[in-house]
Structure formats: C-alpha cells, structure tokens
Design an enzyme around this catalytic site. Structure first.
Site, mmCIF file in Angstrom:
data_model
loop_
_atom_site.group_PDB
_atom_site.id
_atom_site.type_symbol
_atom_site.label_atom_id
_atom_site.label_comp_id
_atom_site.label_asym_id
_atom_site.label_seq_id
_atom_site.Cartn_x
_atom_site.Cartn_y
_atom_site.Cartn_z
ATOM 1 N N PRO A 10 0.793 -1.234 0.000
ATOM 2 C CA PRO A 10 0.000 0.000 0.000
ATOM 3 C C PRO A 10 0.827 1.287 0.000
ATOM 4 O O PRO A 10 1.888 1.353 0.623
ATOM 5 C CB PRO A 10 -0.802 -0.102 1.304
ATOM 6 N N ASN A 11 0.291 2.243 -0.727
ATOM 7 C CA ASN A 11 0.840 3.607 -0.825
ATOM 8 C C ASN A 11 2.104 3.716 -1.671
ATOM 9 O O ASN A 11 2.586 4.822 -1.908
ATOM 10 C CB ASN A 11 1.091 4.220 0.572
ATOM 11 N N ARG A 18 4.802 11.064 -2.348
ATOM 12 C CA ARG A 18 4.710 10.693 -0.946
ATOM 13 C C ARG A 18 6.022 10.951 -0.195
ATOM 14 O O ARG A 18 7.051 10.365 -0.535
ATOM 15 C CB ARG A 18 4.428 9.186 -0.956
ATOM 16 N N TYR A 23 11.289 9.041 0.793
ATOM 17 C CA TYR A 23 11.237 8.046 -0.295
ATOM 18 C C TYR A 23 11.811 8.537 -1.611
ATOM 19 O O TYR A 23 11.916 7.761 -2.563
ATOM 20 C CB TYR A 23 9.784 7.580 -0.504
ATOM 21 N N ASN A 74 8.137 -5.666 -1.386
ATOM 22 C CA ASN A 74 8.095 -4.518 -0.495
ATOM 23 C C ASN A 74 6.644 -4.448 -0.022
ATOM 24 O O ASN A 74 5.775 -3.927 -0.717
ATOM 25 C CB ASN A 74 8.496 -3.229 -1.214
ATOM 26 N N ALA A 77 3.512 -0.844 4.510
ATOM 27 C CA ALA A 77 3.029 -0.861 5.898
ATOM 28 C C ALA A 77 2.580 -2.248 6.352
ATOM 29 O O ALA A 77 2.649 -2.573 7.544
ATOM 30 C CB ALA A 77 1.892 0.143 6.057
ATOM 31 N N HIS A 80 4.658 -4.492 8.694
ATOM 32 C CA HIS A 80 4.664 -4.359 10.159
ATOM 33 C C HIS A 80 3.360 -4.812 10.807
ATOM 34 O O HIS A 80 3.254 -4.815 12.025
ATOM 35 C CB HIS A 80 4.922 -2.888 10.537
ATOM 36 N N GLU A 98 13.091 -9.474 0.871
ATOM 37 C CA GLU A 98 12.335 -8.320 1.375
ATOM 38 C C GLU A 98 13.103 -7.058 1.011
ATOM 39 O O GLU A 98 14.324 -6.986 1.230
ATOM 40 C CB GLU A 98 12.208 -8.444 2.905
ATOM 41 N N HIS A 100 12.984 -2.636 1.083
ATOM 42 C CA HIS A 100 12.365 -1.367 1.487
ATOM 43 C C HIS A 100 13.205 -0.228 0.932
ATOM 44 O O HIS A 100 14.441 -0.321 0.924
ATOM 45 C CB HIS A 100 12.310 -1.235 3.018
ATOM 46 N N SER A 102 13.250 2.949 2.227
ATOM 47 C CA SER A 102 13.875 3.533 3.418
ATOM 48 C C SER A 102 14.363 2.384 4.302
ATOM 49 O O SER A 102 14.185 1.212 3.937
ATOM 50 C CB SER A 102 12.843 4.374 4.181
ATOM 51 N N ARG A 107 13.771 4.077 11.667
ATOM 52 C CA ARG A 107 12.658 5.030 11.757
ATOM 53 C C ARG A 107 11.864 4.778 13.047
ATOM 54 O O ARG A 107 12.413 4.288 14.018
ATOM 55 C CB ARG A 107 11.813 4.913 10.490
ATOM 56 N N ARG A 111 7.881 0.627 13.182
ATOM 57 C CA ARG A 111 8.327 0.055 11.905
ATOM 58 C C ARG A 111 9.455 -0.962 12.092
ATOM 59 O O ARG A 111 9.966 -1.514 11.126
ATOM 60 C CB ARG A 111 8.840 1.147 10.962
HETATM 61 C C1 DQA Z 1 8.541 1.037 3.217
HETATM 62 C C2 DQA Z 1 8.750 1.248 4.723
HETATM 63 C C3 DQA Z 1 7.463 1.005 5.489
HETATM 64 O O1 DQA Z 1 7.673 1.215 6.880
HETATM 65 C C4 DQA Z 1 6.374 1.963 5.027
HETATM 66 O O2 DQA Z 1 5.168 1.670 5.669
HETATM 67 C C5 DQA Z 1 6.218 1.966 3.551
HETATM 68 C C6 DQA Z 1 7.399 1.902 2.702
HETATM 69 C C7 DQA Z 1 9.794 1.393 2.401
HETATM 70 O O3 DQA Z 1 9.869 0.978 1.244
HETATM 71 O O4 DQA Z 1 10.680 2.085 2.899
HETATM 72 O O5 DQA Z 1 5.110 2.146 3.044
HETATM 73 O O6 DQA Z 1 8.246 -0.312 2.981
#
Ligand code: DQA
Length: 143
Positions: A10-11, A18, A23, A74, A77, A80, A98, A100, A102, A107, A111
């Site tokens: 998501p997102n 964003r 990011y 990836n 959210a 977590h 996996e 990410h 960031s 953080r 997270r």
């Molecule tokens: C993320 C890190 C996650 O904590 C966050 O919720 C994301 C992006 C990253 O790619 O850094 O949506 O997965």
C-alpha cells in the site's frame, strides 16, 4: 528463463508524491523501469505489481506457487502489521527477498518489526529504488 514476481504494498503507488524527503522523487513507474532494465540484463522474466489491498496481495502470493521461481516484496506498511501476509509467504517454497526504499529499523519504533523478515532469505533496506535492483541480483544468484 527464471520468473520473478515483484510485489509492492500500500501507498507505494504514491511514490514521487509521498514524503519525498524519505522516499525520494522517483515514481513507482520509475522503479518498475529500473527493475525491467535489471531483469533484462540478468535474464529474468519479471511481473511487477502493486496493490493497496492486503487480500489481493495474499491472493497473488498464493497464486505464485508453481508459477514463479522467486519473490521480491516490499510489503510497505503491511510489513509491520500483516500476519495474513506472513502466513501466505510461509506456504511459498521459493526464495523471498524483502526490500524497502527507506530503512524501517532506523525510523519509528512501530516500523522495527517485520512479519516478512523471518521468511526472507535476504533483506535490503535504505538503498532507495536501487535496492530493488540489488534484490533482483541477489535472486539471480540464488536461482
Ligand atoms: C517502506 C517502509 C514502510 O515502513 C512503510 O510503511 C512503507 C514503505 C519502504 O519501502 O521504505 O510504506 O516499505
């Protein structure tokens, strides 16, 4: 040719807009472009997908059985929060990486825990979009 599924949670469709301080300015399409370029060099066939829906991601993971040789994920959210994703990943018998953009461990504390990590052969975090390329290279080594 080995087949790799690249899943985004998501997102991540909002990359570029964003929180660019965290990011960066590259969009998800840019990340997809990097992945396609890397896949061509590495001789991998990739499917690149994004969903904002936990159940859709679970179904895609279930359907990956017997179709793909590796998974780069990836989970954003859901990393977590999602026991459902954890359980679906547990059923897969292919290497899972996996990734990410960031580094969640540097953080907020909420997270720091990952439901994906125990099932991943490798975790790449904090490398920006090039982490996806590193993930594909790692998968290529493993396959
Ligand atoms: C993320 C890190 C996650 O904590 C966050 O919720 C994301 C992006 C990253 O790619 O850094 O949506 O997965």
């Amino acid at each position: 040719m080995k087949r790799v599924l690249v899943l985004n949670g998501p997102n991540l469709n909002m990359l570029g807009l964003r929180e660019p301080d965290i990011y960066g300015h590259e969009t998800l399409d840019d990340v997809k472009g990097l992945c396609l370029e890397a896949a061509e060099k590495l001789g991998l066939a990739i499917d690149f997908r994004q969903s904002n829906h936990e159940g859709e991601l679970v179904t895609w993971i279930q359907d990956a059985r017997g179709v793909y040789d590796g998974l780069l994920i990836n989970a954003a959210a859901y990393t977590h929060t999602s026991l459902a994703l954890h359980d679906a990943l547990k059923i897969l018998d292919i290497p899972i990486i996996e990734v990410h953009i960031s580094d969640p461990k540097k953080r907020e504390e909420f997270r720091h825990f990952s439901y994906v990590e125990p099932l991943a052969v490798h975790v790449i975090a904090g490398q920006g979009p090039k982490g996806y390329v590193q993930g594909l290279e790692k998968l290529c080594e493993l396959l």
